[in-house]
Design an enzyme around this catalytic site. Sequence first.
Site, PDB file in Angstrom:
ATOM      1  N   GLY A   6       0.823  -1.208   0.000  1.00  0.00           N
ATOM      2  CA  GLY A   6       0.000   0.000   0.000  1.00  0.00           C
ATOM      3  C   GLY A   6       0.856   1.257   0.000  1.00  0.00           C
ATOM      4  O   GLY A   6       2.088   1.198   0.041  1.00  0.00           O
ATOM      5  N   LEU A   7       0.190   2.400  -0.040  1.00  0.00           N
ATOM      6  CA  LEU A   7       0.887   3.693  -0.054  1.00  0.00           C
ATOM      7  C   LEU A   7       1.792   3.828   1.173  1.00  0.00           C
ATOM      8  O   LEU A   7       2.981   4.140   1.045  1.00  0.00           O
ATOM      9  CB  LEU A   7      -0.179   4.808  -0.075  1.00  0.00           C
ATOM     10  N   ARG A  67      -8.048  20.851   3.306  1.00  0.00           N
ATOM     11  CA  ARG A  67      -7.371  19.617   3.708  1.00  0.00           C
ATOM     12  C   ARG A  67      -5.883  19.902   3.866  1.00  0.00           C
ATOM     13  O   ARG A  67      -5.327  20.791   3.219  1.00  0.00           O
ATOM     14  CB  ARG A  67      -7.531  18.512   2.645  1.00  0.00           C
ATOM     15  N   TRP A  98     -14.994  17.679  -7.627  1.00  0.00           N
ATOM     16  CA  TRP A  98     -16.173  17.269  -6.876  1.00  0.00           C
ATOM     17  C   TRP A  98     -16.443  18.295  -5.779  1.00  0.00           C
ATOM     18  O   TRP A  98     -15.514  18.810  -5.156  1.00  0.00           O
ATOM     19  CB  TRP A  98     -15.948  15.922  -6.197  1.00  0.00           C
ATOM     20  N   LYS A 116     -11.256   2.701  12.824  1.00  0.00           N
ATOM     21  CA  LYS A 116      -9.943   3.222  13.245  1.00  0.00           C
ATOM     22  C   LYS A 116      -9.952   3.610  14.722  1.00  0.00           C
ATOM     23  O   LYS A 116      -8.969   3.400  15.434  1.00  0.00           O
ATOM     24  CB  LYS A 116      -9.545   4.417  12.375  1.00  0.00           C
ATOM     25  N   SER A 149      -6.100   7.645  11.459  1.00  0.00           N
ATOM     26  CA  SER A 149      -6.409   8.613  10.402  1.00  0.00           C
ATOM     27  C   SER A 149      -6.996   9.866  11.049  1.00  0.00           C
ATOM     28  O   SER A 149      -7.636   9.777  12.101  1.00  0.00           O
ATOM     29  CB  SER A 149      -7.450   8.002   9.466  1.00  0.00           C
ATOM     30  N   SER A 150      -6.804  11.008  10.383  1.00  0.00           N
ATOM     31  CA  SER A 150      -7.343  12.253  10.954  1.00  0.00           C
ATOM     32  C   SER A 150      -8.875  12.268  10.932  1.00  0.00           C
ATOM     33  O   SER A 150      -9.493  13.105  11.593  1.00  0.00           O
ATOM     34  CB  SER A 150      -6.785  13.468  10.213  1.00  0.00           C
ATOM     35  N   CYS A 151      -9.508  11.337  10.194  1.00  0.00           N
ATOM     36  CA  CYS A 151     -10.980  11.325  10.163  1.00  0.00           C
ATOM     37  C   CYS A 151     -11.583  10.724  11.426  1.00  0.00           C
ATOM     38  O   CYS A 151     -12.800  10.645  11.556  1.00  0.00           O
ATOM     39  CB  CYS A 151     -11.504  10.631   8.921  1.00  0.00           C
ATOM     40  N   HIS A 156      -8.306   9.190  -3.379  1.00  0.00           N
ATOM     41  CA  HIS A 156      -8.388  10.465  -2.671  1.00  0.00           C
ATOM     42  C   HIS A 156      -8.211  11.603  -3.675  1.00  0.00           C
ATOM     43  O   HIS A 156      -7.855  11.387  -4.831  1.00  0.00           O
ATOM     44  CB  HIS A 156      -7.314  10.535  -1.589  1.00  0.00           C
ATOM     45  N   TYR A 164     -15.544   3.846   8.486  1.00  0.00           N
ATOM     46  CA  TYR A 164     -14.078   3.732   8.501  1.00  0.00           C
ATOM     47  C   TYR A 164     -13.516   4.345   9.782  1.00  0.00           C
ATOM     48  O   TYR A 164     -12.648   3.763  10.444  1.00  0.00           O
ATOM     49  CB  TYR A 164     -13.522   4.447   7.267  1.00  0.00           C
TER      50      TYR A 164
HETATM   51  O1  GFB Z   1      -9.528  13.078  -0.546  1.00  0.00           O
HETATM   52  P1  GFB Z   1     -10.980  12.894  -0.428  1.00  0.00           P
HETATM   53  O2  GFB Z   1     -11.627  11.871  -1.275  1.00  0.00           O
HETATM   54  O3  GFB Z   1     -11.357  12.530   1.053  1.00  0.00           O
HETATM   55  O4  GFB Z   1     -11.708  14.295  -0.739  1.00  0.00           O
HETATM   56  P2  GFB Z   1     -11.671  13.250   2.451  1.00  0.00           P
HETATM   57  C1  GFB Z   1     -11.284  15.514  -0.218  1.00  0.00           C
HETATM   58  C2  GFB Z   1     -12.110  16.647  -0.815  1.00  0.00           C
HETATM   59  O5  GFB Z   1     -11.764  16.793  -2.189  1.00  0.00           O
HETATM   60  C3  GFB Z   1     -13.615  16.459  -0.756  1.00  0.00           C
HETATM   61  C4  GFB Z   1     -12.950  16.921  -2.976  1.00  0.00           C
HETATM   62  O6  GFB Z   1     -14.216  17.695  -0.438  1.00  0.00           O
HETATM   63  C5  GFB Z   1     -13.953  16.061  -2.193  1.00  0.00           C
HETATM   64  O7  GFB Z   1     -15.285  16.364  -2.566  1.00  0.00           O
HETATM   65  N1  GFB Z   1     -12.681  16.497  -4.355  1.00  0.00           N
HETATM   66  C6  GFB Z   1     -12.700  17.313  -5.444  1.00  0.00           C
HETATM   67  C7  GFB Z   1     -12.395  15.254  -4.786  1.00  0.00           C
HETATM   68  N2  GFB Z   1     -12.487  16.622  -6.566  1.00  0.00           N
HETATM   69  C8  GFB Z   1     -12.269  15.331  -6.187  1.00  0.00           C
HETATM   70  C9  GFB Z   1     -11.978  14.140  -6.926  1.00  0.00           C
HETATM   71  O8  GFB Z   1     -11.868  14.117  -8.142  1.00  0.00           O
HETATM   72  N3  GFB Z   1     -11.813  13.002  -6.194  1.00  0.00           N
HETATM   73  C10 GFB Z   1     -11.915  12.984  -4.809  1.00  0.00           C
HETATM   74  N4  GFB Z   1     -11.724  11.847  -4.155  1.00  0.00           N
HETATM   75  N5  GFB Z   1     -12.234  14.100  -4.108  1.00  0.00           N
HETATM   76  C11 GFB Z   1     -11.260  10.826   3.234  1.00  0.00           C
HETATM   77  C12 GFB Z   1     -12.029   9.826   4.020  1.00  0.00           C
HETATM   78  O9  GFB Z   1     -11.983  11.981   3.329  1.00  0.00           O
HETATM   79  O10 GFB Z   1      -9.984  11.110   3.765  1.00  0.00           O
HETATM   80  C13 GFB Z   1     -11.236   8.697   4.446  1.00  0.00           C
HETATM   81  O11 GFB Z   1     -13.182   9.451   3.304  1.00  0.00           O
HETATM   82  C14 GFB Z   1      -9.860   9.060   4.943  1.00  0.00           C
HETATM   83  O12 GFB Z   1     -11.931   8.037   5.448  1.00  0.00           O
HETATM   84  C15 GFB Z   1      -9.165  10.053   4.065  1.00  0.00           C
HETATM   85  O13 GFB Z   1      -9.927   9.560   6.246  1.00  0.00           O
HETATM   86  C16 GFB Z   1      -7.862  10.555   4.629  1.00  0.00           C
HETATM   87  O14 GFB Z   1     -10.499  13.993   2.975  1.00  0.00           O
HETATM   88  O15 GFB Z   1     -12.937  14.063   2.399  1.00  0.00           O
END
Ligand code: GFB
Length: 317
Positions: free
Chosen positions: A17-18, A212, A205, A143, A110-112, A182, A139
């Site tokens: 994994g990463l 973040r 999205w 954790k 995880s920070s979540c 992500h 998730y």
């Molecule tokens: O990284 P991400 O999927 O996870 O999304 P989280 C972060 C933000 O980026 C959200 C936006 O507000 C998404 O709506 N975003 C914009 C996108 N464009 C995109 C895209 O093309 N793809 C994705 N994936 N996002 C995760 C948790 O939360 O973080 C996990 O679901 C975990 O449990 C991880 O903790 C570290 O930061 O929102």
Amino acid sequence: MSTARSRGPVYVAGHRGLVGSALVRRLEGSGVEPVVRTRTELDLTDPIAVDAFFAEERPARVYLAAAKVGGIQANDEYPGDFIRENLAIQLHVLDAARRHGVEKLLFLGSSCIYPKHAAQPMAEDALLTGPLEPTNQAYAVAKIAGVEMCRAYWRQYGCRFISAMPTNLYGPGDNFDLETSHVLPALLRKFHEAKVHGHREVVLWGTGTPRREFLHVDDLADACVFLMDRWDRPDIVNVGVGEDIAIRELAELIREVVDVDVSITLDREKPDGTPRKLLDTTRLQELGWTPSIDLRDGIERTYAWFRTHVDDARSHA
Ligand code: GFB
């Protein structure tokens, strides 16, 4: 910085994994050859197989980096898989580590795990003080259970199981599948494809306003080795960079790195998730650790990795 020298083998769970692959790079870089097993060789959701592995290899130190992870959409769509797989892996590995006398174990959270509306930056004592972000609650609960199991085993059995809480991670070996990744690898891929195929726009999205914090996985691996050597308490430790960025600004930065002239549009049907996720890293800083890879540099390195692995990077887009 010294390396995790132990009186027996070092086991990295999840080495493909990463996080696990970065840990292997970091350990090998300082002369430690960790024990690893692929998923086919060892299914960590199978308690009998996990027990047999610990009985045979007798690891002295364990980095528990095996987990089912994904971006906001994967978490939202498959909460059952996220909670089942993570609970199973943690339960079996942590309990086998206890029964087979592992000297020290580091669990990756995880920070979540922190409440959706926790005060920013989020300190370790924000844990369990409020409701979680619904898109990744399953998730996060898994954790949190892992963190609590480490603390409970420390208290009841004296197991030296420590927990690190990384912020959002990125780097080489990440998942670039547009449905399950992500945000950072997703945007690298979207801008890259726009460049290659001459598209006019890239779709983000959500609203682009959530903030973040992004930590390069090589920095995380270094922090994990540091904590394995220096942290000997059941209290959790945040690992972050101390700065966050709006998703819209992140997209602009990635557009610059990829060097493509496209507009950025928003798909507001997609979820934003938590409004802000920035860790308070005072505890780790006071121990003497700070990250060394800045965001632009880290994105450039990750983009270089993606370009050379674009055909075999984990992606089905
Ligand atoms: O990284 P991400 O999927 O996870 O999304 P989280 C972060 C933000 O980026 C959200 C936006 O507000 C998404 O709506 N975003 C914009 C996108 N464009 C995109 C895209 O093309 N793809 C994705 N994936 N996002 C995760 C948790 O939360 O973080 C996990 O679901 C975990 O449990 C991880 O903790 C570290 O930061 O929102």
